[in-house]
Structure formats: structure tokens, C-alpha cells
Design a protein around this motif. Sequence first.
Motif, PDB file in Angstrom:
ATOM      1  N   UNK A 220       9.637 -43.164   6.422  1.00 49.71           N
ATOM      2  CA  UNK A 220       9.029 -41.952   5.870  1.00 49.71           C
ATOM      3  C   UNK A 220       8.476 -41.124   7.020  1.00 49.71           C
ATOM      4  N   UNK A 221       8.848 -39.853   7.051  1.00 50.48           N
ATOM      5  CA  UNK A 221       8.436 -39.008   8.170  1.00 50.48           C
ATOM      6  C   UNK A 221       7.410 -37.983   7.698  1.00 50.48           C
ATOM      7  N   UNK A 222       6.352 -37.812   8.503  1.00 48.73           N
ATOM      8  CA  UNK A 222       5.316 -36.828   8.200  1.00 48.73           C
ATOM      9  C   UNK A 222       5.666 -35.531   8.910  1.00 48.73           C
ATOM     10  N   UNK A 223       5.884 -34.472   8.127  1.00 47.05           N
ATOM     11  CA  UNK A 223       6.172 -33.179   8.749  1.00 47.05           C
ATOM     12  C   UNK A 223       5.205 -32.121   8.223  1.00 47.05           C
ATOM     13  N   UNK A 224       5.027 -31.085   9.029  1.00 50.73           N
ATOM     14  CA  UNK A 224       4.148 -29.993   8.637  1.00 50.73           C
ATOM     15  C   UNK A 224       3.831 -29.181   9.872  1.00 50.73           C
ATOM     16  N   UNK A 272       5.014 -36.783  13.600  1.00 52.06           N
ATOM     17  CA  UNK A 272       5.853 -35.895  14.415  1.00 52.06           C
ATOM     18  C   UNK A 272       5.019 -34.761  14.988  1.00 52.06           C
ATOM     19  N   UNK A 273       5.615 -34.064  15.935  1.00 47.45           N
ATOM     20  CA  UNK A 273       4.993 -32.853  16.473  1.00 47.45           C
ATOM     21  C   UNK A 273       5.069 -31.767  15.401  1.00 47.45           C
ATOM     22  N   UNK A 274       3.952 -31.060  15.199  1.00 47.85           N
ATOM     23  CA  UNK A 274       3.946 -29.972  14.223  1.00 47.85           C
ATOM     24  C   UNK A 274       5.002 -28.937  14.587  1.00 47.85           C
ATOM     25  N   UNK A 275       5.744 -28.497  13.562  1.00 46.48           N
ATOM     26  CA  UNK A 275       6.859 -27.588  13.852  1.00 46.48           C
ATOM     27  C   UNK A 275       6.360 -26.148  13.865  1.00 46.48           C
ATOM     28  N   UNK A 276       6.584 -25.427  14.970  1.00 41.38           N
ATOM     29  CA  UNK A 276       6.160 -24.036  15.098  1.00 41.38           C
ATOM     30  C   UNK A 276       6.997 -23.377  16.180  1.00 41.38           C
ATOM     31  N   UNK A 277       6.976 -22.032  16.184  1.00 41.69           N
ATOM     32  CA  UNK A 277       7.602 -21.312  17.303  1.00 41.69           C
ATOM     33  C   UNK A 277       6.751 -21.566  18.528  1.00 41.69           C
ATOM     34  N   UNK A 278       7.373 -21.953  19.626  1.00 43.80           N
ATOM     35  CA  UNK A 278       6.551 -22.204  20.807  1.00 43.80           C
ATOM     36  C   UNK A 278       7.327 -21.951  22.083  1.00 43.80           C
ATOM     37  N   UNK A 279       6.586 -21.587  23.142  1.00 46.21           N
ATOM     38  CA  UNK A 279       7.192 -21.364  24.461  1.00 46.21           C
ATOM     39  C   UNK A 279       7.123 -22.633  25.301  1.00 46.21           C
ATOM     40  N   UNK A 280       6.198 -23.532  24.912  1.00 50.64           N
ATOM     41  CA  UNK A 280       5.945 -24.726  25.710  1.00 50.64           C
ATOM     42  C   UNK A 280       7.141 -25.675  25.635  1.00 50.64           C
ATOM     43  N   UNK A 283       6.478 -29.184  24.038  1.00 51.01           N
ATOM     44  CA  UNK A 283       6.287 -29.044  22.606  1.00 51.01           C
ATOM     45  C   UNK A 283       7.620 -28.792  21.912  1.00 51.01           C
ATOM     46  N   UNK A 284       8.476 -27.989  22.577  1.00 50.81           N
ATOM     47  CA  UNK A 284       9.771 -27.671  21.976  1.00 50.81           C
ATOM     48  C   UNK A 284      10.638 -28.932  21.819  1.00 50.81           C
ATOM     49  N   UNK A 285      10.622 -29.764  22.854  1.00 51.91           N
ATOM     50  CA  UNK A 285      11.387 -31.019  22.774  1.00 51.91           C
ATOM     51  C   UNK A 285      10.826 -31.896  21.657  1.00 51.91           C
ATOM     52  N   UNK A 286       9.482 -31.926  21.571  1.00 52.14           N
ATOM     53  CA  UNK A 286       8.833 -32.702  20.514  1.00 52.14           C
ATOM     54  C   UNK A 286       9.296 -32.238  19.141  1.00 52.14           C
ATOM     55  N   UNK A 287       9.405 -30.923  18.988  1.00 57.39           N
ATOM     56  CA  UNK A 287       9.810 -30.363  17.692  1.00 57.39           C
ATOM     57  C   UNK A 287      11.258 -30.736  17.369  1.00 57.39           C
ATOM     58  N   UNK A 316       9.164 -22.433   5.919  1.00 53.29           N
ATOM     59  CA  UNK A 316      10.291 -22.738   6.802  1.00 53.29           C
ATOM     60  C   UNK A 316      10.428 -24.254   6.971  1.00 53.29           C
ATOM     61  N   UNK A 317       9.296 -24.928   7.163  1.00 54.22           N
ATOM     62  CA  UNK A 317       9.329 -26.388   7.337  1.00 54.22           C
ATOM     63  C   UNK A 317       9.765 -27.062   6.029  1.00 54.22           C
TER      64      UNK A 317
END
Length: 454
Positions: A220-224, A272-280, A283-287, A316-317
Motif C-alpha cells: 500500500x502506497x501513501x501518496x499526496x 513517498x515524496x509529496x508530488x508537486x512541481x519542483x525545480x529541485x 525532489x524530482x527524482x523522489x517524485x 492531479x495526484x
Amino acid sequence: MLYADTIAAIATPPGEGGVGIVRLSGPDAPGILRRVFRPARGGDDYRPQCMRYGRVVDEDGRTVDEALAVYFKSPHSFTGEDVVELHCHGGPLPLQSVLRLVLGAGARAAEPGEFTMRAFVNGRLDLAQAEATLDIIRAKTETGLRLAIDQLGGWLSREVREIRELLLHPLAYLTALVDFPEDDVPVEDLMPPLHEAHARLARLVRSAEQGMIVRQGARAVLVGRPNAGKSSLLNALLRRERAIVTPIPGTTRDTIEEQANLGGVPVVLIDTAGIAETQDMVERIGIERSRAALALADLALLLVDRSTPLSAEDLQIAGLTHGKPTILVRTKADLAPQLDDRPLREAHPSLKAMVETSTLSGAGLDELAVTVARTLLGGAPISDAHLVTNPRHRDALFRVLEGVSATIDGLASLPADLLAIELTDALHALGEISGETIADDLLHAIFSRFCIGK
Ligand SMILES: Nc1nc2c(ncn2[C@@H]2O[C@H](COP(=O)(O)OP(=O)(O)OP(=O)(O)O)[C@@H](O)[C@H]2O)c(=O)[nH]1
Ligand SMILES: [Mg+2]
């Protein structure tokens, strides 16, 4: 006795413990015992099932360890052979020294699962029961343990035997039809036993849907979005501070997997890493990993923060979880509500349930655990009945079921010899469960999954 050699292994897990056991099985086990063990008092006649205190000694009579020795006389032992156990001090060095001595005195190092395999070959257990011993060792929840103990008790073996009885008579009748002119064989109705076998097989196959989840568990995966409260919820469900929680969005960068027991079902929870638009970049790899984890999961826990309005990100998520069985978790229920998640729920094609939680007050956590279990089990609570838990058994039962179905369907139209072949194949598949008709290589594959010493 089928085996001429005597096997030995350390039967307890590696590491330090109060006691460690070296186990021997085979015709020379009592002889080896006499060679390596000196009882503190009395001679070296070993009464079965009686513990004796003494010393394990090497060829020069030097003490290797103090130990208790017990002898189980064939056939009254786990393997059905002569078995000896040396209960030594539970450290890697004493145990390895004693094992080396025993091997030097004539035993052979056991393969993984070889003791249990001998128990099976010697008729102490059937194959389903032998497999149950491994499930007992590996049980992840109390429910899983109950089911494994059930199977060791032999209910599945009994069920298989009874279904076999039901099929044997129709097979004998069909064979008679093939061998003798039709007029010499009295007419019989084969439908009642075939139908009963069919009903019982169908029940068993159905029970495997739950049984396999209880035994193998699920992911079970936690997303948000960032800060939705995923890591807090993971920690609360695990009842320990596993993941870092901060008020800073983007705290979790990598996926974190932990085993939990939710309502009796072993569940691997993935934060999981919270999903968002990011430049980092990190963080992007985490997403990206969050998305990958979601793809592999059996269930999604979609977290939305109840104390904030629904955002485009939430929607979107939520879109990423479409098609995956999903539980909507409204987090931070201790704060004033701001959320209207109707648009999210109405657009979601695979939403199974909704729970409100607060990791601060603990509200909703038990309900969430039960809801996860229920959703994974197809909406039902765990059955109290016997369940088939092993995919190998399920597949074999399914083949038997198909064979019986084909026989029933063909009874009026197909020639007796074809029907007899169908039933013979079905009986063969049934025998794979108890091990009566199983190929040697498959047998070895099954036992090689066991640990050494089992
Ligand atoms: N009041 C309240 N605050 C909460 C609750 N759950 C989490 N929080 C707070 O919300 C903030 C974010 O929590 P996290 O668990 O780190 O959120 P996350 O979803 O893992 O965030 P990322 O890792 O950044 O994606 C922290 O300050 C938590 O203390 C809750 O049930 N009630
Ligand atoms: Mg986090």
C-alpha cells in the motif's frame, strides 16, 4: 527406512541465544551421539525422549561444550527416523564446533528443508502439511499463523482426500464403460458426486483470494501533495518514528518501505515524496520514485489535508491513482475543516472507501487499518473458515475444478474414455497438493525454500 545416510545441521537461527540446537537425523544418529557425547552420569544407553546432561567432546576427549542431549527413536520423531538433538550454548562458535564434530563423526551437512523433506518422504506429514511448517515459521500476522497451524493440522489434506473419494467412483464407472459392453454396466448417476466435488473445489478456490493476501500480504502506497501528512501517518500506523516529519513541504525525498500489520493483513507501507512541481533535482527524482511505487502497489492511500481547500495538485495526484483501488484519507482531522473533496471523489473511478484521521489525536487510525484490510480482502472481513493460502495449492485446485467442470459438461455428449482421461488428470492435480503425484524436481524446489536445519 528410505535414507541410509545421517544428516546434521544447526537448527536454531544464527546469532546469540540462550540455547542453540544441533540436530541429526538418520540411522547413525544414536551412534554419532555416543561418539561425541559423554553423559555426566550413567552409561550411554539413551532412553527415547529423555534429556541427558553431559559434555560434547572432540576426538582427544577435550570438552567442546556442555550440552543436553535428547534421542527420539524411529518412527516417533519429526522425520520418522532416529533423531538426536544436542542443546548447546547458543553462540555461533560453540554450535559450529559441535556441528563440525558431528560431521567428522559420520554425519553429512543437511540441505535446506531436508529434515522436513524426510518427514514427508517417510509419511510423517503430507506435502501440504510440510509446507505449513514453513508458513508457521514465516507467519507475519496472528491470522497468518492461525491459517498455517490450521493447515499443519491437516484440514486441507482431509478435504483433498474427501474430494478424491468423490471423484474415484465416477472414474471407476467410466473406466468400466470403456472396458465392458455398455449393457453389462448398470446405469448410474454420476452427477451427485461430481457436483459435490465441484462445489467443494469452487469454495476452496474462492477462499484462496483471501488466504493468499493474508499469507503474502500486499503493498500500500501513501501518496499526496507535500505536507499532506504522509510520513506522520506512516509513523502512526507503525507506532514508531520511522520517517522524518517537519512542517517544511518536501521533507521526504526518497520512498520508505516498512512492514505493518493492518487488521491482520501484512502490509508493506510505502511512504513517498509529496508530488508537486519542483525545480529541485533530488525532489524530482523522489517524485519519480513515488510514481513508480504507485504503479507497483496493490492499494493507494490518497492523502488530502482536510484543513486546507482542495487544490489543483490534489486533483492531479488523485488522477494518478485512477484505476488503482484507492482509499481517500482526509488528514489533520483535529484542525478546522476547509476541504470540499467532492470533485475528487466524483471523478475517481476506483475509490473504495474514505477515512478521516488525525495523527495528533489518533482518531481514525484503527478504522483506517481495518479499512485497508477489508479493501485488500475484497470488501469482506477475514473469514473464520479454513482458507487456502498457498498459490501452488490454489493453482492445482483450479485445474481440478476445471477438469471436474469439463466432465460434468461432457457427461451427456462425450465418450467415456475422454471423460475418464479428464478425471484422471484432475485426480493427478489433486495429488500434487498432498504430494502423492508430484515430480521430484518440483519437490526439491519446494523444500529448497526452507531454511537449513528445518
Ligand atoms: N494538526 C495536525 N498536524 C499534522 C497531522 N499530520 C501531520 N501534521 C503536520 O503536517 C506537517 C507535514 O507532515 P508530514 O507527515 O511531514 O507530511 P508529508 O506528507 O510527509 O510531507 P512531505 O514529506 O513533504 O511530502 C508536519 O508539520 C506535521 O506535524 C495531523 O493529523 N494533525
Ligand atoms: Mg514525508
